[in-house]
Design a protein around this motif. Structure first.
Motif, PDB file in Angstrom:
ATOM      1  N   ASP A  16       6.160   6.486   2.114  1.00  0.00           N
ATOM      2  CA  ASP A  16       6.842   5.320   1.733  1.00  0.00           C
ATOM      3  C   ASP A  16       8.120   4.786   2.499  1.00  0.00           C
ATOM      4  O   ASP A  16       8.101   3.818   2.688  1.00  0.00           O
ATOM      5  CB  ASP A  16       7.303   5.385   0.289  1.00  0.00           C
ATOM      6  CG  ASP A  16       6.268   5.404  -0.797  1.00  0.00           C
ATOM      7  OD1 ASP A  16       5.267   4.668  -0.407  1.00  0.00           O
ATOM      8  OD2 ASP A  16       6.421   5.982  -1.975  1.00  0.00           O
ATOM      9  N   ARG A  19       6.671   3.114   5.483  1.00  0.00           N
ATOM     10  CA  ARG A  19       6.115   1.931   5.183  1.00  0.00           C
ATOM     11  C   ARG A  19       7.311   0.885   5.001  1.00  0.00           C
ATOM     12  O   ARG A  19       7.288  -0.205   5.501  1.00  0.00           O
ATOM     13  CB  ARG A  19       5.275   1.779   3.708  1.00  0.00           C
ATOM     14  CG  ARG A  19       3.999   2.576   4.136  1.00  0.00           C
ATOM     15  CD  ARG A  19       3.304   2.594   2.623  1.00  0.00           C
ATOM     16  NE  ARG A  19       1.723   3.090   3.015  1.00  0.00           N
ATOM     17  CZ  ARG A  19       1.163   3.711   2.068  1.00  0.00           C
ATOM     18  NH1 ARG A  19       1.646   3.705   0.906  1.00  0.00           N
ATOM     19  NH2 ARG A  19      -0.121   4.079   2.112  1.00  0.00           N
ATOM     20  N   SER A  79       1.209   3.551   7.653  1.00  0.00           N
ATOM     21  CA  SER A  79       2.013   2.182   7.405  1.00  0.00           C
ATOM     22  C   SER A  79       1.272   1.193   7.873  1.00  0.00           C
ATOM     23  O   SER A  79       1.083   1.105   9.247  1.00  0.00           O
ATOM     24  CB  SER A  79       3.324   2.642   8.254  1.00  0.00           C
ATOM     25  OG  SER A  79       4.111   1.230   8.244  1.00  0.00           O
TER      26      SER A  79
END
Length: 206
Positions: A16, A19, A79
């Motif tokens: 995360d 990303r 990502s």
């Protein structure tokens, strides 16, 4: 010293972070190609064929350099934003959005590189992946990856967020590689020319 819970949370958040922080990563990523001596060393050992780039990011500078040396590149990253940047910069190469812990190539490659990516996995995940990588390579194929210099788990910082890193000890890496049919060709700890990265080169028998 981070608590076990803090380490677990940070390990689970790595994807995360990359990303959400894709633009920041691209802005900060050095394009000076300080990795070039090691890339050349890897390529000198690698048989003809494509190179798999695990944690390829935006494709620059490593995948771009491989492509300039005449290699086809298959880049893998979790990502989507980083992969979009890679596809824009290098549209003739192949880009896969996937988690390296569960992904496998359709056909073996000549080389695998995991530069500053493998060490974001937990130690047991690293060991399992290194063993699996042996099956991703043709006979004589080469793996190059970076690790920490000593065994353990730690947290870095990315714009105020904890960024997880982990390493096995050298014997642990050698055992995982051997289980995948890979023999260590070179191991340099804390190489000052690469920002004190610890670098491994391993080759598949055959």
């Amino acid at each position: 010293m981070p608590t076990p819970d803090a380490l677990s949370r940070a390990a689970a958040a790595v994807v995360d972070l990359y990303r959400a922080g894709a633009e920041d990563f691209i802005a900060r990523r050095s394009l000076g190609l300080f990795e070039r001596p090691w890339l050349d060393r890897m390529l000198a050992l690698t048989p003809p064929g494509r190179v798999l780039d695990l944690g390829c990011g935006a494709g620059r500078p490593i995948a771009a350099y491989m492509a300039r040396q005449g290699r086809s590149v298959e880049g893998i990253d979790a990502s989507e934003a980083l992969l979009a940047a890679a596809a824009e910069a290098l549209p003739d190469q192949t880009w896969r959005c996937a988690d390296m812990r569960s992904w496998s190539p359709e056909t073996p490659g000549a080389g695998v590189i995991a530069w500053h990516s493998l060490f974001h996995l937990r130690p047991a995940e690293q060991a399992a992946l290194l063993t699996r990588i042996g099956g991703w390579l043709v006979p004589g194929g080469v793996l190059m990856f970076t690790s920490g210099g000593t065994a353990g788990e730690t947290l870095g910082d990315w714009s105020g967020a904890p960024l997880y890193h982990a390493s096995l000890d050298p014997d642990g890496y050698r055992a995982a590689l051997a289980a995948g049919g890979l023999a260590v060709s070179a191991h340099v700890r804390d190489d000052p020319s690469t920002g004190d990265a610890t670098i491994w080169l391993a080759r598949k028998g055959g």
